[in-house]
Design an enzyme around this catalytic site. Sequence first.
Site, mmCIF file in Angstrom:
data_model
loop_
_atom_site.group_PDB
_atom_site.id
_atom_site.type_symbol
_atom_site.label_atom_id
_atom_site.label_comp_id
_atom_site.label_asym_id
_atom_site.label_seq_id
_atom_site.Cartn_x
_atom_site.Cartn_y
_atom_site.Cartn_z
ATOM 1 N N GLU A 223 0.813 -1.218 0.000
ATOM 2 C CA GLU A 223 0.000 0.000 0.000
ATOM 3 C C GLU A 223 0.852 1.276 0.000
ATOM 4 O OE1 GLU A 223 -2.926 -0.462 3.110
ATOM 5 O OE2 GLU A 223 -4.032 -1.948 1.927
ATOM 6 N N GLU B 6 -5.150 -9.023 -1.123
ATOM 7 C CA GLU B 6 -5.634 -8.766 0.246
ATOM 8 C C GLU B 6 -7.078 -8.298 0.233
ATOM 9 O OE1 GLU B 6 -3.166 -6.390 2.998
ATOM 10 O OE2 GLU B 6 -5.056 -5.564 3.760
#
Length: 449
Positions: free
Chosen positions: A200, A298
Amino acid sequence: MMRRMIYTARDTGERFFEKGLSHSRQEKVLLRIYPEETRQKILGFGGAFTDTAAMALFHMNKDMQESALNAYFNSETGLSYNMGRVPIGCCDFSTIEYSHAEVPEDKELSFFSIEQDKRGIIPLIREAKRIIEKSSSKEELLLYALPWSPPGWMKTNGQMNWGGRLCQEYYETMAAYLIKFIEAYEKEEIQIWGIAAQNEPIEIQRWASCEYSGEEEKIFLKNYLIPALEKSGFQDRKILCWECNKDFMRERAEEILSDQQLAQKVFGVAFHWYSGDYFEELERTHCKYPEIQLLATECCVVMPENLKEWSVGERYAHDMIGDFNNWTCAWMDWNLFLDRHSGPQIAGNPCAAPIILDEKKQEMILMSSYYYIGHFSRYIKRGARNLRTATDEEAAMKGLECCAFLNPDGEMAVVMMNTSEEGMEGCVQAGEGMFWVELGAHSIGTILI
């Protein structure tokens, strides 16, 4: 033509219940499958081997540990998981904050250590491999690793948390840090299949996090990580980029893959689901870079008050169907295991996992997501090809969602989900074959032909 249906429904108590299917000539066709139109090849399914997941499992007694491991990794009785995601250093789901290089200014990484991983993550991986090796599939467990942050002393803010950036003077050290991780795991007889620069990279979190622009990620991959992998003999490791939500994945892909030399060495673009569906971004990314693989790496939901909440499973399957119908080749959940308090963890992040472990009662709770994931992972084998399908427009409006695959052994696996309050029935046409299907309210079925 042999055919059967594996069925799960909210209201009937049926879970992976096997039903027969009848041949039909009825005109009402819910789904058309085009077996001759094959698309992407499937790599597999899995979840994350976090420090928290390991500790949640190892707080259970030995019998319960065995049951929980088999629930995921056994190819006959479990979900047949064959992939896993491994944090490099701590993440929000760790029991302590740590990196693998805790000594500041240790550019030679003389004090590199994976001791914390030896307490939880590595034993959990070994147990998963043991279950896989004794089950019928005996497939290789493909492990994909990435950091949530470099060690704090390598960053502009001097800490692992709250974002910050990797200082340019430590790009080479950070690449060496990732190589050291691969080498350390190999000494434990665990091979890392794939690697990425950062989780991220546009998020600033109160837990371990680090920012990379597209240009910074491109420079790090091209000039530091890939040369370090090649120098160390790890050039066969799969390079993934992005590792964040779908909404901006095409933009990041263009920033990185516009470099044709780099694009030839990047295996795939990894993405998460937290920004929303954005299935069109998967399609557009594939159309622009058809040789690059797309991997869902994810997803999770906030821990619901009712652990049997059915909408959780439907949300998972909705995302999986949309992803697979838009060129996704692999799908990985977030934490494999959590306790009833979303832990044990350092960040206070109130997430759920498909298997919740109650240490006090020594019991395993299977959320609806567990069953819905299983309707894919149990029956869609590594090497399967996604097939083009067409769902009846009226049925789709009512809540029918579908996808189909051709397994390497020639068996077809068709997943159909009904999210409506009413039952649905009609025909599925696969090539020249046609058969009748009944789906109750809030149900999912996997048809095997």
